[in-house]
Design a protein around this motif. Structure first.
Motif, mmCIF file in Angstrom:
data_model
loop_
_atom_site.group_PDB
_atom_site.id
_atom_site.type_symbol
_atom_site.label_atom_id
_atom_site.label_comp_id
_atom_site.label_asym_id
_atom_site.label_seq_id
_atom_site.Cartn_x
_atom_site.Cartn_y
_atom_site.Cartn_z
ATOM 1 N N SER A 339 0.747 -1.326 -0.060
ATOM 2 C CA SER A 339 0.023 -0.070 0.059
ATOM 3 C C SER A 339 0.772 1.340 -0.064
ATOM 4 N N GLY A 340 2.139 1.226 0.232
ATOM 5 C CA GLY A 340 2.972 2.304 0.406
ATOM 6 C C GLY A 340 4.071 2.318 -0.901
ATOM 7 N N ILE A 341 3.614 1.849 -1.792
ATOM 8 C CA ILE A 341 4.447 1.707 -3.044
ATOM 9 C C ILE A 341 4.577 3.169 -3.678
ATOM 10 N N ASN A 342 3.568 3.988 -3.668
ATOM 11 C CA ASN A 342 3.822 5.104 -4.416
ATOM 12 C C ASN A 342 4.811 6.155 -3.567
ATOM 13 N N GLU A 343 4.800 6.134 -2.363
ATOM 14 C CA GLU A 343 5.720 6.866 -1.273
ATOM 15 C C GLU A 343 7.279 6.176 -1.705
ATOM 16 N N ALA A 344 7.438 4.833 -2.001
ATOM 17 C CA ALA A 344 8.541 4.217 -2.133
ATOM 18 C C ALA A 344 8.908 4.739 -3.662
ATOM 19 N N LEU A 345 8.132 4.850 -4.364
ATOM 20 C CA LEU A 345 8.383 5.521 -5.898
ATOM 21 C C LEU A 345 9.259 6.845 -5.782
ATOM 22 N N ASP A 346 8.409 7.843 -4.886
ATOM 23 C CA ASP A 346 8.878 9.268 -5.022
ATOM 24 C C ASP A 346 10.230 9.100 -4.155
ATOM 25 N N GLN A 347 10.532 8.154 -3.281
ATOM 26 C CA GLN A 347 11.876 8.196 -2.510
ATOM 27 C C GLN A 347 13.073 7.851 -3.431
ATOM 28 N N MET A 348 12.544 6.821 -4.588
ATOM 29 C CA MET A 348 13.539 6.393 -5.484
ATOM 30 C C MET A 348 13.682 7.673 -6.494
ATOM 31 N N ARG A 349 12.761 8.173 -6.815
ATOM 32 C CA ARG A 349 13.020 9.508 -7.740
ATOM 33 C C ARG A 349 13.746 10.583 -7.222
ATOM 34 N N THR A 350 13.898 10.703 -5.990
ATOM 35 C CA THR A 350 14.571 11.790 -5.093
ATOM 36 C C THR A 350 15.774 11.299 -4.885
ATOM 37 N N GLY A 351 16.218 10.004 -5.086
ATOM 38 C CA GLY A 351 17.587 9.383 -4.740
ATOM 39 C C GLY A 351 17.925 9.177 -3.299
ATOM 40 N N THR A 352 16.665 9.249 -2.423
ATOM 41 C CA THR A 352 16.704 9.223 -0.903
ATOM 42 C C THR A 352 16.895 7.609 -0.525
ATOM 43 N N ALA A 353 16.584 6.630 -1.261
ATOM 44 C CA ALA A 353 16.615 5.364 -1.135
ATOM 45 C C ALA A 353 17.800 4.425 -2.039
ATOM 46 N N LEU A 354 18.522 3.564 -1.165
ATOM 47 C CA LEU A 354 19.279 2.665 -2.195
ATOM 48 C C LEU A 354 18.526 1.657 -2.710
ATOM 49 N N ARG A 355 17.976 0.857 -1.859
ATOM 50 C CA ARG A 355 16.825 -0.174 -2.131
ATOM 51 C C ARG A 355 15.731 -0.047 -1.133
ATOM 52 N N THR A 356 14.606 -0.120 -1.779
ATOM 53 C CA THR A 356 13.340 -0.434 -1.044
ATOM 54 C C THR A 356 12.764 -1.858 -1.234
ATOM 55 N N CYS A 357 12.382 -2.377 0.066
ATOM 56 C CA CYS A 357 11.968 -3.646 0.101
ATOM 57 C C CYS A 357 10.308 -3.734 0.367
ATOM 58 N N ILE A 358 9.709 -3.994 -0.738
ATOM 59 C CA ILE A 358 8.148 -3.960 -0.363
ATOM 60 C C ILE A 358 7.712 -5.294 -0.090
ATOM 61 N N GLU A 359 7.261 -5.429 1.318
ATOM 62 C CA GLU A 359 7.100 -6.792 1.851
ATOM 63 C C GLU A 359 5.442 -6.824 1.503
ATOM 64 N N ILE A 360 5.264 -7.939 0.920
ATOM 65 C CA ILE A 360 3.798 -8.552 0.536
ATOM 66 C C ILE A 360 3.368 -9.716 1.381
#
Length: 360
Positions: A339-360
């Motif tokens: 459910s937080g995937i769009n927040e993770a996308l924004d973090q990747m676009r700004t370069g604030t995340a190395l790798r985001t793990c989506i726990e399903i």
């Protein structure tokens, strides 16, 4: 089941829907319950059209989970097996496979135009990115896409091995075969770039310069083996200080743009090696003149999925991780539910995340 769907190429938000079903299960196929998936920059590139991908589609290609069901003829897998999703499986029979270049096998792309999912209604077909689509609770793939993993490998670590880590490590270990004592620069220090840095460290590089515009990524790179971290504007000074202006023995381009590839070429010494790791657009052209190609004798080596046998690369990565020679858990800087995937996308676009793990 739930899945994150991009309705049209160019949109920057995914819809998390609960009416998605898997499609295509049958002989030679397996159904996987996805437990963890990584957010890779290639997913963003598919969403914005840089990488070709039919829409609507479920992004994600870096996943791990458990086999739920196996189709007729599948003998090496059974329900309950823990697996990593391989988006580029080797068929073992094509010319590339017979030459030992299994990373160039095109068999996996044959299913890219076949829907992996379906929804109710007139426009029912939904594709999976790179023939997979791991931003979903379940996915159906060819049996060759499901690679067994040992029980002691956590799903989040296994997901990273499925693409980013294998790509970055392999670029240094397989494609470049970095020489001990050499100088290295890595342009682009997200999850793949950091993995290339770890690979260069494993090979014994004396100087490893991490180049990235984001300060937090530069700081992180120092913890993974980089000896120096600079912004792109600071690269000329680093080149002068470390190589006396000659250029680096190896430069890894991990962005996927012609501008950074040109920068990488210019910072590679004469007779050195430029390794192109980033996946770029088909209409983005790198310009080199014929004289410099001849006169500089620089090797330009593209690296597809780490440039080696993928399954063997997985096994090597697990062995290095178990021995404490590489840090994989440290690559995961953010964890979110689907459910937080769009927040993770924004973090990747700004370069604030190395790798985001989506726990399903």
């Amino acid at each position: 089941m739930r899945a994150a769907v991009l309705q049209e190429t160019g949109q920057d938000k995914l819809e998390v829907l609960d009416d998605v079903e898997t499609a295509g299960f049958g002989p030679g196929r397996v159904r996987i319950r996805v437990r963890a998936t990584g957010l890779c920059h290639s997913d963003l590139s598919a969403m914005n059209g840089v990488l070709p991908q039919p829409a609507p589609f479920v992004p994600g290609h870096e996943g791990a989970g458990e086999v739920v069901e196996v189709g007729e003829g599948v003998t090496r897998l059974k329900p309950g097996d823990r697996v990593v999703v391989c988006w580029l499986p080797a068929c073992g029979a094509c010319p590339a496979c017979k030459r030992g270049q299994t990373e160039l096998c095109l068999a996996g792309f044959m299913n890219a135009g076949t829907p992996n999912f379906k929804r109710p209604g007139a426009h029912a077909d939904v594709f999976g990115f790179a023939g997979t689509g791991t931003f979903a609770e379940e996915v159906v793939v060819d049996a060759g896409c499901a690679v067994p993993i040992p029980d002691d490998v956590p799903f989040d670590i296994a997901a990273l091995i499925g693409c980013g880590v294998t790509t970055g490590l392999g670029a240094a270990l397989n494609t470049a075969d970095v020489e001990a004592g050499s100088s290295v620069a890595v342009i682009g220090c997200g999850g793949v770039g950091i993995s290339a840095i770890q690979g260069a460290r494993l090979k014994g590089a004396a100087e490893i310069v991490a180049v990235d515009p984001v300060a937090s990524r530069r700081e992180a790179a120092l913890g993974f083996g980089a000896t120096t971290a600079v912004s792109p504007d600071e690269l000329p000074d680093a080149k002068q200080r470390i190589t006396a202006g000659e250029g680096f023995d190896y430069v890894f381009e991990v962005v996927g743009r012609s501008a950074t590839a040109r920068t990488a070429y210019d910072n590679t010494r004469r007779g050195g090696t430029l390794v192109v790791v980033g996946a770029g657009a088909m209409d983005d052209f790198l310009q080199l003149n014929m004289f410099e190609l001849f006169f500089d004798e620089k090797r330009i080596l593209p690296s597809m999925y780490g440039g080696g046998d993928v399954v063997r690369s997985y096994e090597r990565t697990v062995a290095l991780w178990r021995a404490g020679r590489i840090d994989l858990a440290g690559l995961i800087t953010h964890r979110v539910p689907l459910s937080g995937i769009n927040e993770a996308l924004d973090q990747m676009r700004t370069g604030t995340a190395l790798r985001t793990c989506i726990e399903i």
